[in-house]
Design a protein around this motif. Structure first.
Motif, PDB file in Angstrom:
ATOM      1  N   TYR A   7       4.110   6.780  -9.628  1.00  0.00           N
ATOM      2  CA  TYR A   7       2.744   6.318  -9.831  1.00  0.00           C
ATOM      3  C   TYR A   7       2.547   4.942  -9.223  1.00  0.00           C
ATOM      4  O   TYR A   7       3.492   4.170  -9.051  1.00  0.00           O
ATOM      5  CB  TYR A   7       2.362   6.325 -11.311  1.00  0.00           C
ATOM      6  N   TYR A   8       1.317   4.689  -8.862  1.00  0.00           N
ATOM      7  CA  TYR A   8       0.927   3.412  -8.268  1.00  0.00           C
ATOM      8  C   TYR A   8      -0.206   2.814  -9.082  1.00  0.00           C
ATOM      9  O   TYR A   8      -1.215   3.488  -9.317  1.00  0.00           O
ATOM     10  CB  TYR A   8       0.458   3.606  -6.821  1.00  0.00           C
TER      11      TYR A   8
ATOM     12  N   TYR B 240       0.840  -1.184   0.000  1.00  0.00           N
ATOM     13  CA  TYR B 240       0.000   0.000   0.000  1.00  0.00           C
ATOM     14  C   TYR B 240       0.882   1.242   0.000  1.00  0.00           C
ATOM     15  O   TYR B 240       2.082   1.170   0.238  1.00  0.00           O
ATOM     16  CB  TYR B 240      -0.935   0.022   1.210  1.00  0.00           C
ATOM     17  N   PHE B 241       0.281   2.396  -0.288  1.00  0.00           N
ATOM     18  CA  PHE B 241       0.973   3.669  -0.109  1.00  0.00           C
ATOM     19  C   PHE B 241       0.275   4.456   0.982  1.00  0.00           C
ATOM     20  O   PHE B 241      -0.888   4.206   1.306  1.00  0.00           O
ATOM     21  CB  PHE B 241       1.074   4.473  -1.418  1.00  0.00           C
TER      22      PHE B 241
ATOM     23  N   GLY C 129       4.109  -2.111  -7.340  1.00  0.00           N
ATOM     24  CA  GLY C 129       5.176  -1.126  -7.193  1.00  0.00           C
ATOM     25  C   GLY C 129       5.911  -0.749  -8.451  1.00  0.00           C
ATOM     26  O   GLY C 129       7.035  -0.263  -8.385  1.00  0.00           O
ATOM     27  N   ASP C 130       5.292  -0.939  -9.618  1.00  0.00           N
ATOM     28  CA  ASP C 130       6.001  -0.684 -10.871  1.00  0.00           C
ATOM     29  C   ASP C 130       6.587   0.713 -10.971  1.00  0.00           C
ATOM     30  O   ASP C 130       7.697   0.897 -11.449  1.00  0.00           O
ATOM     31  CB  ASP C 130       5.075  -0.907 -12.070  1.00  0.00           C
TER      32      ASP C 130
ATOM     33  N   ASP D 216       5.525   4.298   0.821  1.00  0.00           N
ATOM     34  CA  ASP D 216       4.897   3.030   0.465  1.00  0.00           C
ATOM     35  C   ASP D 216       5.668   1.883   1.100  1.00  0.00           C
ATOM     36  O   ASP D 216       6.745   2.071   1.667  1.00  0.00           O
ATOM     37  CB  ASP D 216       4.801   2.866  -1.059  1.00  0.00           C
ATOM     38  N   THR D 217       5.099   0.700   1.010  1.00  0.00           N
ATOM     39  CA  THR D 217       5.696  -0.477   1.633  1.00  0.00           C
ATOM     40  C   THR D 217       6.831  -1.073   0.812  1.00  0.00           C
ATOM     41  O   THR D 217       7.502  -1.986   1.268  1.00  0.00           O
ATOM     42  CB  THR D 217       4.629  -1.554   1.886  1.00  0.00           C
ATOM     43  N   TYR D 218       7.070  -0.563  -0.389  1.00  0.00           N
ATOM     44  CA  TYR D 218       8.195  -1.040  -1.196  1.00  0.00           C
ATOM     45  C   TYR D 218       9.509  -0.423  -0.741  1.00  0.00           C
ATOM     46  O   TYR D 218      10.554  -1.035  -0.855  1.00  0.00           O
ATOM     47  CB  TYR D 218       7.977  -0.729  -2.683  1.00  0.00           C
ATOM     48  N   ARG D 219       9.463   0.794  -0.267  1.00  0.00           N
ATOM     49  CA  ARG D 219      10.672   1.513   0.165  1.00  0.00           C
ATOM     50  C   ARG D 219      10.484   1.940   1.620  1.00  0.00           C
ATOM     51  O   ARG D 219      10.456   3.126   1.927  1.00  0.00           O
ATOM     52  CB  ARG D 219      10.897   2.745  -0.718  1.00  0.00           C
TER      53      ARG D 219
END
Length: 139
Positions: free
Chosen positions: A60-61, A7-8, A24-25, A91-94
């Motif tokens: 972008y998400y 999520y963001f 997460g593209d 976000d949960t990617y970073r």
């Protein structure tokens, strides 16, 4: 973390508060230096002038609402667009990093795909070039 749990968080709210999950593209964009190239007649090549700054970054998400799309999407859209300006975006990617981002225009609802009351769409943020964390700002 399970890919379906990403999520963001923007302006103090998580996308999951609206039952929206992300892929997460488009989350790993880096800052681009603000450089001008000048062509000079009679001179080979071009002059490169660095303007001493970095340009904003587009983040972008790709978002997904697994059910009850027709009810959830308008609530999310209204919240997202209600307070203009830059806000904290993470976000949960970073994990541990965030940016200052803003929404420049409404969501393009033509990207919605309907199937059994599910939907997907893209949210685009215009972000300052820095990535912040607790210790240092990075580009």
């Amino acid at each position: 973390m399970n890919p379906s749990q990403h999520y963001f968080e923007y302006n103090g709210r998580k996308s999951t508060d609206f039952r929206i999950w992300i892929s997460g593209d488009g989350t790993f964009a880096g800052a681009e230096p603000d450089i001008e190239s000048i062509e000079v007649p009679g001179r080979n090549g071009s002059l490169t002038l660095w303007n001493g700054r970095y340009r904003n970054v587009s983040v972008y998400y790709k978002c997904f609402i697994p059910k009850n799309f027709a009810n959830q999407f308008p609530i999310f859209r209204n919240w997202l667009l209600h307070e203009p300006g830059y806000h904290k975006l993470s976000d949960t990617y970073r994990q541990g990093f965030f940016r200052q981002g803003r929404i420049l225009s409404g969501l393009d609802i033509s990207t919605i795909e309907w199937k059994d009351d599910t939907g997907s769409f893209t949210v685009r943020f215009d972000c300052m070039p820095q990535q912040f964390n607790d210790l240092v700002d990075t580009f």
